[in-house]
Design an enzyme around this catalytic site. Structure first.
Site, PDB file in Angstrom:
ATOM      1  N   CYS A 130      52.235  31.381  32.162  1.00 48.73           N
ATOM      2  CA  CYS A 130      52.308  31.204  33.623  1.00 48.73           C
ATOM      3  C   CYS A 130      50.949  30.894  34.261  1.00 48.73           C
ATOM      4  CB  CYS A 130      52.912  32.447  34.264  1.00 48.73           C
ATOM      5  SG  CYS A 130      52.263  33.985  33.608  1.00 48.73           S
ATOM      6  N   HIS A 243      50.838  34.660  41.170  1.00 56.55           N
ATOM      7  CA  HIS A 243      49.526  34.795  40.527  1.00 56.55           C
ATOM      8  C   HIS A 243      48.491  34.026  41.356  1.00 56.55           C
ATOM      9  CE1 HIS A 243      51.426  36.565  37.192  1.00 56.55           C
ATOM     10  NE2 HIS A 243      51.231  35.676  36.244  1.00 56.55           N
TER      11      HIS A 243
END
Ligand code: A2P
Length: 342
Positions: A130, A243
């Site tokens: 990710c 994130h």
């Protein structure tokens, strides 16, 4: 393929699996049928899909017969064992685990960056880590223009990247601490609520974590350029979704912040949010639930000849996992290569 594909979602009860179902639905993915698989303990569980419900089935060795596509998000061990069985049964796998990413015979793909690598798939395609996905989406247009020499990245990663149990652990710890109770870390080695953990995954012999080395190695493979130097510090923070990353990028040629903003604003899958005078910059709470990679705080690194600093934020469960996997499947369909080569 003339008919619409039959799709298996493996790990459908997990954080990414649930998002995969949502993404297939939202993007109107042309599936003839979608079937949800998970471990034996989830067999019979109902998951919402397309206004109705899917009944989860236990994943078994012969589960893939009759399927054209499987989206895997059930951990590395499950992928190692079941992805080759799926491919053998003629079902193309898009795998979200790290099991196949660095295998030289497996393409590692971010559709905005290296869609052409899909042409040489042999039945398994790896979805990158990710934090790597959102970084390369932001770096690619800049690399094409000014050639990246080196990237120093520090990440601020949400707990959803660790899965459902980690989301529950952060929720529980916040409430325990507010009620004056002791917390008992289970998923993470230390308390995650109101804390930052400079450890994601296990430590390796070189002192880096596995997550940090994934960013180093996967970036070179996706960008198709071994000369790009990446050094990473990955940190888990008490955020549920999204994130954030601080990137320091050194280029071969000069690239001004304005040129970078212009290139990024034209790049697929990127939204530039960079109005410091209005206190506008990418934030995890805004990126959560969104498809794009958000880039802001674009400014010169005044300590080197050709350097920029950037702040990059994306929903780790969507672009960092489920959405990227479904986008890969969409390219396979569009290019008529959703089949396991003989
Ligand atoms: P289950 O819920 O039945 O354990 P997360 O990353 O959010 O923890 O989710 C992991 C997903 O992988 C879940 O859907 C989980 O199913 C699934 N999973 C874990 N182990 C297996 C297995 N051996 N076979 C199939 N699915 C598995």
């Amino acid at each position: 393929m003339s008919k619409n594909p039959r799709v298996a979602v493996v790990g459908a009860t997990g954080a990414v699996g649930r998002e995969m179902l949502k993404t297939l639905e939202e993007r109107n993915f042309p599936a003839s049928e979608v079937v949800a698989f998970a471990s034996a303990k989830s067999a019979g569980v109902k998951l919402p899909f397309m206004g109705g419900e899917l009944t989860v089935r236990e994943l078994k060795e012969d589960s893939f017969i009759g399927f054209d596509l499987a989206l895997f998000s059930a951990g590395g061990a499950t992928s190692e064992k079941f992805a080759p069985l799926a491919a053998k049964a003629g079902c193309v796998v898009v795998d979200n685990s790290s099991a196949w990413r660095m295998d030289p015979g497996t393409p590692l793909v971010v559709p905005e960056v290296n869609p052409d690598d899909l042409s040489w798939h042999k039945g398994i395609i790896a979805n990158p880590n990710c934090s790597t996905i959102q970084m390369v989406v932001a770096l690619k247009p800049l690399h094409d223009e000014a050639t990246i020499k080196r990237v120093v990245v520090s990440t601020y990663q949400a707990v959803s990247g660790t899965g459902q149990k980690a989301i529950a652990e952060l929720e529980a710890q916040v409430s325990q601490l507010f009620n004056g109770l002791e917390v008992e870390p289970k998923v993470y080695p230390h308390q995650i609520a109101f804390n930052c953990l400079p450890q994601i995954d296990v430590f390796l012999e070189n002192g880096y974590t596995k997550e940090e080395m994934k960013m180093v190695l996967e970036t070179k493979k996706i960008m198709g350029d071994d000369s790009i130097q990446v050094t990473a510090t990955t940190v888990r923070v008490p955020v549920f979704y999204g994130h954030s990353e601080s990137l320091n990028v050194e280029f071969e040629q000069d690239l001004s912040p304005d040129e970078a903003r212009m290139l990024l604003s034209r790049a697929p899958g990127v939204t530039v949010v960079d109005f410091p005078e209005k206190k506008a910059y990418p934030m995890a709470i805004d990126a959560a639930g969104q498809d794009d990679v958000f880039v802001g705080r674009i400014r010169r690194d005044e300590t080197i000849a050709h350097g920029l600093n950037l702040w990059v934020v994306a929903d780790n469960i969507r672009k960092g996992a489920a959405l990227n996997a479904v986008q890969i499947a969409e390219v396979l369909l569009k290019r008529n290569i959703l089949r396991v080569p003989k």
